[in-house]
Design an enzyme around this catalytic site. Structure first.
Site: not given
Ligand SMILES: [Zn+2]
Length: 334
Positions: A204, A257
């Site tokens: 992420k 992501k």
């Molecule tokens: Zn968070």
């Protein structure tokens, strides 16, 4: 050296592009409704349907409305939702995240009661529940935004276990603390949830494309930013190490992501590990297409389908998108 492939004029690639049926016949990648996950935002109250200004078509929903929204998507064939919660109150310990009657826990129970077939995945993080908006615990008085890793793990594990106890089919930790997948797996197993899978937000990145989401989840940090725990967009080898760690700690599905600006990462993750791989097409990706379409600058359906197909082509098995219900309808009608 002779080419292993055909050569012009004997080989003409355009031959197989002559008709829609031929193009379909040789399509290498397909986007199917079975691969879609719809994120939803739960708030307290009844009959609440609050439009998120920066995300047309996305709402903060009270649990009754959320069940309706999920049912509509499910009727269109969308198999799964990913739940985020916006609590009434926030504090330093994020106690709303693991409260037995917290907003996500209530939403899960209502969803599973109304739609037992639908897969309910819960986002596991603390940022919507902490007063400072960071994803973990911060020493009182520390304004640098330095989240304390190890004390946060215990709270994340409690949160995940409380979601599973409410009936969640899968938990998805998004905090990017080191060691959180193992902490969550251990806790779930201890509490008897050995069959609850973990979809980890494994790679992420600290991204500008999360902007609209923070309006939706009301989770903007009050000070500092998330760059001391989310990944630097420059790094792909580090992303491989992050994914390897999560797999070793017990992740069942690994996620990248954002998606569109990180297709190379999706591709590497899928090729190097071969694990079920999810791509999270984030709020900024969604809102850019919506805004451009509203101005008549791009064809919304074509641009949305093309960008989601690109995630599949890169190697994503699962595509998480705010457009899941619309896409499901388009796929049905195509
Ligand atoms: Zn968070």
């Amino acid at each position: 050296m002779s080419s292993p492939f055909g050569q012009f004029p004997g080989y003409r690639p355009r031959r197989l592009r002559q008709s829609p049926a031929l193009r379909r016949l040789v399509a290498e990648t397909r986007l199917s409704v079975d691969q879609l996950v719809l994120p939803l935002f739960a708030v307290g109250g009844k009959k609440v349907r609050r439009q998120v200004g920066s995300m047309p078509g996305v709402f903060q929903l009270s649990t009754d409305e959320l069940v309706r929204e999920a049912a509509r998507a499910h009727e269109l064939g969308v198999p799964a939702v990913l739940l985020f919660g916006i609590p009434a109150a926030k504090d330093a310990r994020a106690s709303g995240a693991y409260a037995q009657n917290g907003i996500v826990q209530r939403a899960v129970r209502e969803l599973k009661r109304a739609l037992p077939e639908m897969i309910v995945i819960t986002d596991v993080c603390l940022c919507e529940y902490t007063a400072h908006g960071h994803c973990g615990v911060i020493k009182p008085g520390d304004k640098s935004g330095r989240v304390q890793n190890d004390p946060t793990l215990e709270l994340l594990a409690r949160t995940a276990a409380s979601h599973a106890a409410a009936g969640a089919d899968m938990v998805a930790p998004s905090d990017m603390m080191d060691g959180r997948v193992r902490a969550i797996r251990t806790r779930l197993d201890r509490d008897g949830f050995t069959d609850t899978p973990i979809m980890s937000y494994a790679a992420k990145f600290a991204s500008a494309f999360y902007g609209p989401f923070r309006d939706a989840a009301e989770s903007t940090p009050k000070f500092g930013d998330r760059r001391s725990y989310q990944m630097d967009p420059s790094n792909s080898r580090e992303a491989m190490r992050e994914v390897a760690l999560d797999i070793e700690e017990g992740a069942d599905i690994v996620m990248v992501k954002p998606a569109l600006a990180y297709l190379d990462i999706i591709s590497r993750v899928k090729n190097e590990y071969g694990y079920p791989t999810a791509a999270y097409s984030v709020s900024g990706e969604y809102s850019m297409i919506k805004a451009a379409a509203k101005n008549g600058w791009v064809n919304e359906r074509a641009a949305m389908m093309e960008s989601l197909l690109a995630m599949r082509r890169a190697g994503a098995d699962i595509v998480i998108t705010y457009a899941a219900a619309e896409v499901a309808a388009w796929l049905r009608d195509s």
